[in-house]
Scaffold this active site. Structure first.
Site, PDB file in Angstrom:
ATOM      1  N   TYR A 161       0.867  -1.189   0.000  1.00  0.00           N
ATOM      2  CA  TYR A 161       0.000   0.000   0.000  1.00  0.00           C
ATOM      3  C   TYR A 161       0.896   1.228   0.000  1.00  0.00           C
ATOM      4  O   TYR A 161       1.837   1.324   0.781  1.00  0.00           O
ATOM      5  CB  TYR A 161      -0.906   0.016   1.232  1.00  0.00           C
ATOM      6  CG  TYR A 161      -1.789   1.252   1.309  1.00  0.00           C
ATOM      7  CD1 TYR A 161      -2.827   1.448   0.398  1.00  0.00           C
ATOM      8  CD2 TYR A 161      -1.581   2.227   2.291  1.00  0.00           C
ATOM      9  CE1 TYR A 161      -3.641   2.580   0.461  1.00  0.00           C
ATOM     10  CE2 TYR A 161      -2.390   3.359   2.360  1.00  0.00           C
ATOM     11  CZ  TYR A 161      -3.412   3.529   1.445  1.00  0.00           C
ATOM     12  OH  TYR A 161      -4.207   4.652   1.507  1.00  0.00           O
ATOM     13  N   ASP A 221       9.496   2.808   0.072  1.00  0.00           N
ATOM     14  CA  ASP A 221       8.374   3.426   0.785  1.00  0.00           C
ATOM     15  C   ASP A 221       8.503   3.080   2.265  1.00  0.00           C
ATOM     16  O   ASP A 221       8.128   1.994   2.703  1.00  0.00           O
ATOM     17  CB  ASP A 221       7.040   2.962   0.216  1.00  0.00           C
ATOM     18  CG  ASP A 221       5.858   3.667   0.889  1.00  0.00           C
ATOM     19  OD1 ASP A 221       6.085   4.409   1.870  1.00  0.00           O
ATOM     20  OD2 ASP A 221       4.714   3.468   0.447  1.00  0.00           O
ATOM     21  N   LYS A 271       3.949   9.225   8.832  1.00  0.00           N
ATOM     22  CA  LYS A 271       3.627   8.689  10.150  1.00  0.00           C
ATOM     23  C   LYS A 271       4.553   9.252  11.256  1.00  0.00           C
ATOM     24  O   LYS A 271       4.336  10.368  11.692  1.00  0.00           O
ATOM     25  CB  LYS A 271       3.587   7.164  10.080  1.00  0.00           C
ATOM     26  CG  LYS A 271       2.438   6.725   9.107  1.00  0.00           C
ATOM     27  CD  LYS A 271       2.084   5.273   9.093  1.00  0.00           C
ATOM     28  CE  LYS A 271       0.810   5.045   8.289  1.00  0.00           C
ATOM     29  NZ  LYS A 271       0.928   4.382   7.006  1.00  0.00           N
TER      30      LYS A 271
HETATM   31  C1  LIG Z   1       0.233   4.810   5.621  1.00  0.00           C
HETATM   32  C2  LIG Z   1       1.030   4.528   4.385  1.00  0.00           C
HETATM   33  C3  LIG Z   1       1.002   5.387   3.270  1.00  0.00           C
HETATM   34  C4  LIG Z   1       0.030   6.524   3.169  1.00  0.00           C
HETATM   35  O1  LIG Z   1       0.212   7.477   4.141  1.00  0.00           O
HETATM   36  P1  LIG Z   1      -1.018   8.469   4.523  1.00  0.00           P
HETATM   37  O2  LIG Z   1      -0.393   9.443   5.460  1.00  0.00           O
HETATM   38  O3  LIG Z   1      -2.068   7.603   5.118  1.00  0.00           O
HETATM   39  O4  LIG Z   1      -1.467   9.091   3.259  1.00  0.00           O
HETATM   40  C5  LIG Z   1       1.889   5.154   2.234  1.00  0.00           C
HETATM   41  N1  LIG Z   1       2.732   4.103   2.270  1.00  0.00           N
HETATM   42  C6  LIG Z   1       2.775   3.243   3.299  1.00  0.00           C
HETATM   43  C7  LIG Z   1       3.759   2.130   3.288  1.00  0.00           C
HETATM   44  C8  LIG Z   1       1.901   3.419   4.374  1.00  0.00           C
HETATM   45  O5  LIG Z   1       1.891   2.531   5.373  1.00  0.00           O
END
Ligand SMILES: *Cc1c(COP(=O)(O)O)cnc(C)c1O
Length: 415
Positions: free
Chosen positions: A129, A224, A252
């Site tokens: 994701y 990511d 995060k």
């Molecule tokens: C949470 C997440 C995102 C998206 O971040 P948001 O702040 O929710 O838009 C992208 N990549 C990874 C791996 C994530 O866990």
């Protein structure tokens, strides 16, 4: 009034049933709901709250900064300070840009990679994701690693036509994909430890193969690390797992609980971004002073001993869960753990990709979840999300939760 009562779908309890708990506050390891009930917080705001709820130093920094202005729409020293702090421990980020979410970070990194390479296609892994930007809401079509279908209504097939999906932990499939489409691939985007299909660690050799293949064909690698950045160590984790990245995305934890994302990378790649280069990317609240202050205060508090504590707590929680499942007669239960990230699966055998994760028994997870919730333990309201411990927890918090876990396992078993 709010759509489905929530502002982000997984909060709605859709996949476990029931009504979401509404929280009034939180402190340290615990959340308190609007009726005053207390819960051990194993969601940790999806990983952002690595120090638990409302860490005093971060709250103070927010308060003091807010008093001097909530937003300037102009540069301020705080964003440079946080960027320097990140660069010290994220070597690939020679240049950095702050945005307001992880979604924006990955979307922008992909745009920079396309602008730099002049190519269109992006490879992602099934079960990964990367936020909800249109082009990344794609999954593999019927077992064919080369075709992708939109994962959401409202995303036209044309938008995901340039997204190619390959299975996680499968370097051979990725090699085949590069053989067929290599020259049109701009970037591969990968979670160095997958955290959005439960927790799935990379197998030895997988991440090195990802960067070797990408670079052989002139494509870039985007690590990511929106979850893993500052979660597993002070900095990013891809280097130590053998992934040679060109760009990295963060979110995060680096916002200290405020809405922050960032993307960074090799200088020549990042310098395609405006105002230096032709790739446009902007944000009214990007580098927001209050959010930057929260991020700085958070990073200041993440020391080697924080990570030692998190690792110990993660190991203790895993042991507790496995013992609980065993003693309650639940044989089909396994926990993938990397540091303070745990993936709980009601399944036998190893979980090494999305297919394995989706074979786990999600009805059992839902029963486990609700029985634990009734006894004051707040787990992720979806079987395929990560359970996070925070450094605010003590061993005693976990052992006290054991009663709730055992009730959960009995409910899962159907007794
Ligand atoms: C949470 C997440 C995102 C998206 O971040 P948001 O702040 O929710 O838009 C992208 N990549 C990874 C791996 C994530 O866990």
């Amino acid at each position: 009034m709010l759509v489905g009562g929530v502002d982000s779908p997984v909060r709605s309890f859709r996949s476990v049933g029931g009504t979401p708990v509404f929280f009034a506050g939180g402190r340290g390891a615990y959340l308190v709901d609007v009726d005053g009930r207390r819960y051990l917080d194993l969601v940790s705001s999806w990983g952002a709250n690595i120090l638990g709820n409302a860490p005093p130093g971060v709250v103070t920094a927010v308060r003091q900064t807010a008093a001097r202005g909530l937003t300037f729409g102009a540069p301020s020293p705080l964003e440079h300070e946080l960027a320097e702090e990140i660069r010290r421990v994220v070597p690939v980020a020679a240049r950095l840009r702050f945005v307001s979410s992880g979604t924006e970070a990955v979307m922008s990194a992909v745009r920079a990679a396309r602008g730099f390479t002049g190519r269109s296609k992006v490879v992602k892994f099934d079960g990964g994701y990367h936020g909800h930007s249109d082009g990344l809401l794609a999954r593999a079509g019927s077992g064919v690693a080369t075709a992708s279908l939109p994962d959401s209504a409202g995303v036209p097939p044309g938008v995901v036509a340039d997204t190619v999906v390959s299975p996680y932990n499968d370097p051979e499939r990725l090699a085949g994909l590069f053989e067929r489409q290599g020259p049109s691939i701009a970037a591969v985007v990968v979670e160095p430890v997958a955290g959005n299909m439960g927790v799935v660690p990379p197998e030895p050799g997988f991440l090195p193969a990802v960067s070797r293949l990408a670079h052989r064909y002139g494509a870039l690698v985007i690590a990511d690390e929106v979850i893993t950045g500052f979660r597993l160590r002070r900095g990013t984790i891809h280097e130590s797992l053998g992934l040679d990245a060109d760009l990295v995305t963060l979110g995060k934890i680096i916002g200290g609980g405020m809405p922050v994302g960032a993307y960074g990378g090799r200088r020549e790649v990042m310098e395609v971004v405006a105002p230096l280069g032709p790739v446009y990317q902007a944000g009214t609240l990007s580098g927001n002073p209050v959010a930057m202050a929260a991020g700085r205060a958070m990073l200041d508090r993440l020391t080697p001993s924080t990570y030692a504590t998190l690792d110990r707590l993660g190991a203790q929680l895993r042991e507790l869960l496995l013992r609980g499942a065993d003693e309650c007669g639940v044989a089909a239960f396994t926990v993938n753990r990397v540091g303070s990230m745990l993936g709980l699966f009601f399944a036998t055998g190893p979980v090494r990709d999305r297919r394995d994760a989706e074979r786990s028994d999600r009805d059992r997870y839902a029963r486990f979840f609700h029985a634990a919730l009734d006894r004051g333990v707040y787990l992720p309201p979806s079987a395929l999300e990560t359970t996070f411990v925070s450094a605010a927890m003590r061993t005693r918090d976990l052992t006290e939760a054991d009663v709730a876990f055992r009730a959960g396992f009995r409910a899962a078993r159907g007794a």
